[in-house]
Design an enzyme around this catalytic site. Structure first.
Site, mmCIF file in Angstrom:
data_model
loop_
_atom_site.group_PDB
_atom_site.id
_atom_site.type_symbol
_atom_site.label_atom_id
_atom_site.label_comp_id
_atom_site.label_asym_id
_atom_site.label_seq_id
_atom_site.Cartn_x
_atom_site.Cartn_y
_atom_site.Cartn_z
ATOM 1 N N GLY A 12 28.107 44.034 35.275
ATOM 2 C CA GLY A 12 28.704 45.350 35.027
ATOM 3 C C GLY A 12 28.724 45.680 33.542
ATOM 4 O O GLY A 12 28.980 44.805 32.718
ATOM 5 N N ILE A 146 35.493 43.736 32.183
ATOM 6 C CA ILE A 146 36.794 44.423 32.119
ATOM 7 C C ILE A 146 37.834 43.650 32.929
ATOM 8 O O ILE A 146 39.019 43.847 32.756
ATOM 9 C CB ILE A 146 36.721 45.894 32.602
ATOM 10 C CG1 ILE A 146 36.340 45.984 34.083
ATOM 11 C CG2 ILE A 146 35.807 46.726 31.739
ATOM 12 C CD1 ILE A 146 36.667 47.339 34.699
ATOM 13 N N ASP A 147 37.383 42.747 33.819
ATOM 14 C CA ASP A 147 38.338 42.008 34.668
ATOM 15 C C ASP A 147 39.111 40.927 33.889
ATOM 16 O O ASP A 147 40.144 40.469 34.340
ATOM 17 C CB ASP A 147 37.604 41.328 35.837
ATOM 18 C CG ASP A 147 36.800 42.314 36.664
ATOM 19 O OD1 ASP A 147 37.058 43.525 36.553
ATOM 20 O OD2 ASP A 147 35.912 41.874 37.414
ATOM 21 N N ARG A 286 49.819 60.957 47.193
ATOM 22 C CA ARG A 286 48.416 61.214 46.834
ATOM 23 C C ARG A 286 47.801 59.912 46.331
ATOM 24 O O ARG A 286 48.506 59.032 45.827
ATOM 25 C CB ARG A 286 48.323 62.269 45.728
ATOM 26 C CG ARG A 286 48.767 63.647 46.155
ATOM 27 C CD ARG A 286 47.792 64.269 47.146
ATOM 28 N NE ARG A 286 48.145 65.637 47.483
ATOM 29 C CZ ARG A 286 48.967 65.995 48.471
ATOM 30 N NH1 ARG A 286 49.549 65.057 49.220
ATOM 31 N NH2 ARG A 286 49.210 67.269 48.701
ATOM 32 N N GLN A 294 37.118 53.852 34.585
ATOM 33 C CA GLN A 294 37.802 52.888 33.712
ATOM 34 C C GLN A 294 36.827 51.973 32.971
ATOM 35 O O GLN A 294 37.226 51.194 32.115
ATOM 36 C CB GLN A 294 38.815 52.055 34.502
ATOM 37 C CG GLN A 294 38.207 51.059 35.449
ATOM 38 C CD GLN A 294 39.128 50.694 36.592
ATOM 39 O OE1 GLN A 294 39.965 49.848 36.450
ATOM 40 N NE2 GLN A 294 38.963 51.339 37.730
#
Ligand code: F6P
Length: 367
Positions: A12, A146-147, A286, A294
């Site tokens: 990613g 990003i994890d 919602r 992100q």
């Protein structure tokens, strides 16, 4: 003779990769440093990650042009401020038993005349880097995801930018949630790790944080929301990680199946939760999944600076012949660890230390 270094990004994308490449090239081509190093560099970007190295035909000029990009200070001058990866990326697994491309990659690395390869990747792709380094390739790894779930380092590029985006988006949602007295369920990424949800949830001050490391009880989430409403709070934000799951249930997977490493794509648990809250309470709900928003945008100042440190460190490691290792950030300092650590267990949230399992929030104590 110049030392020929290839660089690729795999898995990613995330903000901070381009900053890393910018500084890697600047450091490598710095004439003032060349004397002390006794070494000059030639840097080649490999396009689209492992796919580029696997598909290229090094004997054919047009193929080399298609899959590589010569990098110099002029080319990468402005890259430090852009997110994503200008080299492109892919999610292929060179060791996929159904289509093993590892030997082609090793052959192409040799045919391209590379003396070393810098791999910017997360747990899976640094695992690939480790396996290729065992087969003789001279590799230096740079941690990004990003994890922030990679063992062996306190930081992985992209995490801070993602936390900032999630926080800003929740700040926006809070406005409309307040106007309409609604509950908003916001789903963020992270796979099996709850770091993004936990840290962005802390920063945004959300009512409830749900992470993969602790299965939540649906009724408890609904009770907490009702209690908030009764105590006069007109709206609530629930931040849920894509890998979180209600007790007794499996994680919710996307329809698109698995990636090259056999991991199921996750997503949709926020929608499930929103429906359940709506059904079991009078609250109006919602749901927003932040998804790839992100991971986009430009890097925060922190990711640009970490990219700078990581890129420079990678060149230092090549100078020192520290191959088979990954740049690491530990206790505030740049160091390196064996690539093998990428294959260790994922770094997950220590629930006892950081998470309040009663109120589904960050622990209000620093342990
Ligand atoms: O590993 C990084 C990550 O952003 C995960 O948080 C997420 O589950 C996954 O990648 C999404 O992958 P893709 O970009 O291939 O949809």
């Amino acid at each position: 003779m110049k030392t020929k270094v290839g660089v690729l990004s795999a898995g990613g994308d995330c903000p901070g990769i381009n900053s890393t490449i910018h500084w890697l090239v600047y450091s490598a081509l710095d004439k003032d440093l060349a004397g002390g190093r006794g070494m000059m560099f030639d840097i080649t970007g490999i396009l689209d990650g492992w796919k580029g190295l696997a598909e290229m035909k090094p004997d054919k000029k047009e193929s080399v042009r298609r899959w590589t990009m010569p990098l110099d200070s002029q080319v990468v001058r402005t890259w430090d401020r852009y997110g994503g990866t200008r080299l492109g990326t892919s999610r292929i697994n060179p060791f996929d038993p159904k289509k093993d491309q590892s030997e082609t990659i090793i052959e192409n690395y040799k045919k391209l005349g590379l003396d070393a390869l810098v791999v910017i990747g997360g747990p899976n792709n640094l695992g690939v880097a480790y396996n290729l380094s065992r087969k003789g390739m001279k590799i230096v790894g740079i941690p990004k995801t990003i994890d922030r779930d990679l063992s062996g380092t306190d930081y992985t590029l992209g995490f801070d930018s993602a936390v900032n985006i999630i926080t800003e988006d929740i700040d926006r949602l809070r406005i409309t949630a307040g106007s309409h007295s609604r509950v908003f369920v916001v789903e963020c990424m992270g796979r099996k790790a709850g770091w993004l949800a936990l840290e962005a949830g802390e920063a945004a001050g959300v009512a409830i944080i749900l992470i993969p490391e602790h299965d939540f009880v649906l009724e408890r989430v609904i009770d907490l929301l009702k209690m908030r409403w009764k105590s006069g709070k007109r709206y609530s934000i629930v931040l849920i990680s894509e890998g979180a799951k209600p007790r007794g249930m499996e994680e919710i997977r996307e329809r698109r199946g698995q990636d090259g490493f056999g991991h199921y794509y996750l997503g949709g648990v926020g929608g499930f939760l929103a429906e359940q809250i709506q059904k079991e309470s009078k609250l109006e709900v919602r749901y927003v999944a932040l998804r790839h928003l992100q991971r986009g945008g430009s890097p925060t100042a922190y990711d640009r600076r970490m990219g700078r440190k990581f890129g420079i460190a990678a060149i230092d490691m090549i100078v020192n012949e520290d191959f088979g290792r990954m740049v690491s950030f530990r206790q505030g300092e740049i160091t390196s660890v064996p690539l093998k650590m990428a294959l260790d267990r994922l770094k997950l949230v220590d629930v006892e230390k950081f998470y309040n399992t009663k109120n589904y929030k960050s622990l209000e104590q620093i342990l």
